[in-house]
Motif scaffolding. Structure first.
Motif, mmCIF file in Angstrom:
data_model
loop_
_atom_site.group_PDB
_atom_site.id
_atom_site.type_symbol
_atom_site.label_atom_id
_atom_site.label_comp_id
_atom_site.label_asym_id
_atom_site.label_seq_id
_atom_site.Cartn_x
_atom_site.Cartn_y
_atom_site.Cartn_z
ATOM 1 N N LYS A 257 -24.409 -47.096 -9.714
ATOM 2 C CA LYS A 257 -23.410 -48.069 -9.879
ATOM 3 C C LYS A 257 -23.185 -48.212 -11.209
ATOM 4 O O LYS A 257 -24.155 -48.208 -12.183
ATOM 5 C CB LYS A 257 -23.842 -49.598 -8.903
ATOM 6 N N CYS A 284 -20.771 -53.853 -6.795
ATOM 7 C CA CYS A 284 -20.571 -52.357 -6.460
ATOM 8 C C CYS A 284 -21.463 -52.277 -5.069
ATOM 9 O O CYS A 284 -22.401 -52.856 -4.764
ATOM 10 C CB CYS A 284 -21.255 -51.463 -7.550
ATOM 11 N N GLY A 288 -22.818 -46.622 -4.239
ATOM 12 C CA GLY A 288 -22.261 -46.041 -5.375
ATOM 13 C C GLY A 288 -21.128 -46.450 -5.813
ATOM 14 O O GLY A 288 -20.107 -46.115 -4.904
ATOM 15 N N GLU A 289 -20.836 -46.824 -6.753
ATOM 16 C CA GLU A 289 -19.361 -47.281 -7.087
ATOM 17 C C GLU A 289 -19.120 -47.738 -8.709
ATOM 18 O O GLU A 289 -20.201 -48.029 -9.255
ATOM 19 C CB GLU A 289 -18.999 -48.321 -6.302
#
Length: 516
Positions: A257, A284, A288-289
């Motif tokens: 993240k 996030c 995951g982002e």
């Protein structure tokens, strides 16, 4: 077997280092001690010493002069400098003298462990177990990051009036550059893989962008990405960060993240940019982002997000991450409000969090008892202002976290044990940071840093919490007047005491006693 010499004129510091090193490197090190620079030089000339911890500020021959002499006698010896004063100035001089690492007091257990392990690895490299390239990389890996982390931590987490921002900016040659704050959260970090993961992360990040990189804070690292103001394009720089994010997911770990602040050329805004980056990071997704500060996507889309914030809130509490608790509590409350959750359901949810947090606290500190828990349901039932409810929950969680931090630290640090015992036995006395520093034979600066580093609260706040908790017990268990209790818990002004009591517990001393 490695011979380690601990040099400091304060016995309490030697005792702390001895405890940490002997506990974590049992069977690997022989510990020796010296109380002065002259004694350390004599020891080095007569014995084969591999690693030296050297305090800078000692009477007589100071640490830097001692290191200069020792390096002439034994150039390959590993020097680890210790100091609680003027660390930026001393850090530069220590590095120039060939110091392996510079550690600021109060020493952090994890930092000491990591430093000793790194020194051992470096020694093994010199003995031929690693190539020359790896030796050089290993040494450089602990010189440059030290000052970068020091700058980042000081900028974001300390309120030290002596902190010289301009000196750091000039040192890194970034004074007139734009910058943004990036916060990366790496999954599955533990004590075994933290160092190797950090080394890989740092190398990859440095290869892609010009930046400063912090060490790990739990499973997060902070990156200050700097760019020239000339021909600056925020869109272009964001694309570089996205590229870096993809690279880290591919090379290091999936489900990373990342929260990224907007860019600024004002270094006085660094704390604000950090808060933006953290807010983005907390938004996030679990898979995951990467999120950027200017994106208008801070609204909560569904109830699942809100439940996730509650889960993360409890996780941060268990980890002892007070800033994370505050952040996720804010997000959780905002999610409840935005989804028009019934107020009674909110109260029930808050009470559930308090129960969970209390149980976690009892797991770590079996003797923990909080009278506020006995009244929690009643207080939540009577209050109908969501912000007041949130403030009450936050104060309660931080109170429990203080109890956890206190137990953990008391089990490991002899300085804290001694100070806490004195405060408990002399709560009515005029206790100050200076008197406590004299009592444990350390500097007031050292003691102040120790409380902030090891306990997560300042010495003054710690003392105030102990006094107010004592006063609450006396209100409940004795018939003494409030004036008497004021004096017996170390306060000279009854009105001032009453204000502090109400700020902490939500009711005045008189109201508290009337409720019993």
């Amino acid at each position: 077997m490695y011979n380690v010499l601990l040099t400091d004129d304060e016995q309490i510091v030697i005792d702390s280092l001895s405890f940490i090193i002997s506990k974590n490197f049992e069977g690997m090190v022989n510990l020796k001690t010296a109380l002065s620079g002259t004694e350390a030089i004599d020891f080095v000339t007569k014995h084969n010493i591999d690693i030296i911890f050297m305090d800078i500020n000692m009477p007589g021959l100071n640490g830097l002069d001692t290191v200069s002499c020792i390096k002439k006698i034994k150039p390959d010896i590993i020097i680890i400098m210790l100091s609680a004063f003027d660390r930026f100035q001393y850090a530069q001089e220590a590095v120039n003298l060939g110091a392996f690492k510079y550690i600021t007091k109060p020493v952090n257990r994890n930092v000491v462990i990591q430093t000793v392990q790194s020194a051992i690895d470096f020694i093994e490299a010199k003995r031929g177990k690693l190539t020359e390239d790896k030796e050089l990389h290993k040494k450089l890996d602990f010189v440059s990051p030290m000052i970068e982390s020091d700058f980042i931590y000081s900028s974001l987490f300390e309120n030290d009036s002596s902190f010289d921002l301009d000196t750091y900016l000039d040192y890194f040659n970034i004074k007139n550059k734009c910058y943004c704050c990036c916060c990366f959260e790496i999954p599955n970090i533990n004590s075994e893989n933290q160092f190797s993961t950090y080394t890989t992360l740092r190398d990859l990040i440095k290869s892609e962008i010009e930046c400063l990189v912090s060490s790990f804070i739990m499973n997060r690292i902070i990156v200050l990405y700097t760019v020239e103001e000339k021909n600056f394009s925020e869109e272009k720089e964001q694309e570089k960060i996205k590229k870096l994010f993809k690279l880290l997911n591919y090379k290091v770990s999936a489900k990373i993240k990342c929260g990224v602040s907007k860019f600024s050329n004002d270094w006085e805004l660094i704390k604000d940019l950090y808060e933006i980056a953290i807010r983005c990071l907390n938004q996030c997704r679990n898979e995951g982002e990467i999120r950027f500060g200017e994106e208008e996507d801070f609204q909560f889309k569904n109830q699942n997000n809100t439940l996730e914030f509650k889960k993360q809130l409890i996780l941060r509490f268990r980890q002892g991450d007070s800033s994370g608790v505050k952040s996720f509590l804010t997000l959780y409350c905002s999610g409840l409000v935005s989804s028009n959750t019934d107020l009674n359901k909110i109260k029930n949810s808050f009470f559930d969090i308090i129960i969970t947090a209390r149980n976690i606290t009892l797991e770590i500190n079996e003797s923990f008892y909080s009278e506020s828990f006995d009244n929690a349901f009643e207080i939540l039932s009577k209050e109908n202002d969501i912000m007041m409810l949130k403030d009450y929950l936050q104060k309660t969680l931080l109170e429990y976290m203080t109890a956890i931090a206190s137990r953990r630290t008391q089990n490991e640090n002899p300085i804290i044990k001694k100070v806490c015992a004195y405060i408990n036995d002399n709560i009515a006395e005029d206790i100050s940071l200076e008197t406590m520093a004299d009592y444990v034979n350390v500097s007031s600066f050292y003691l102040s840093k120790l409380f902030k580093e090891e306990m997560g609260v300042t010495f003054i706040n710690f003392l105030s919490d102990r006094r107010l908790e004592k006063s609450r017990q006396m209100l409940k268990n004795t018939s003494k007047s409030i004036k008497e209790i004021t004096a017996e818990t170390g306060y000279n002004d009854q009105n001032y005491f009453s204000r502090l009591f109400k700020n902490k517990f939500g009711v005045s001393p008189t109201e508290f006693r009337n409720q019993l």
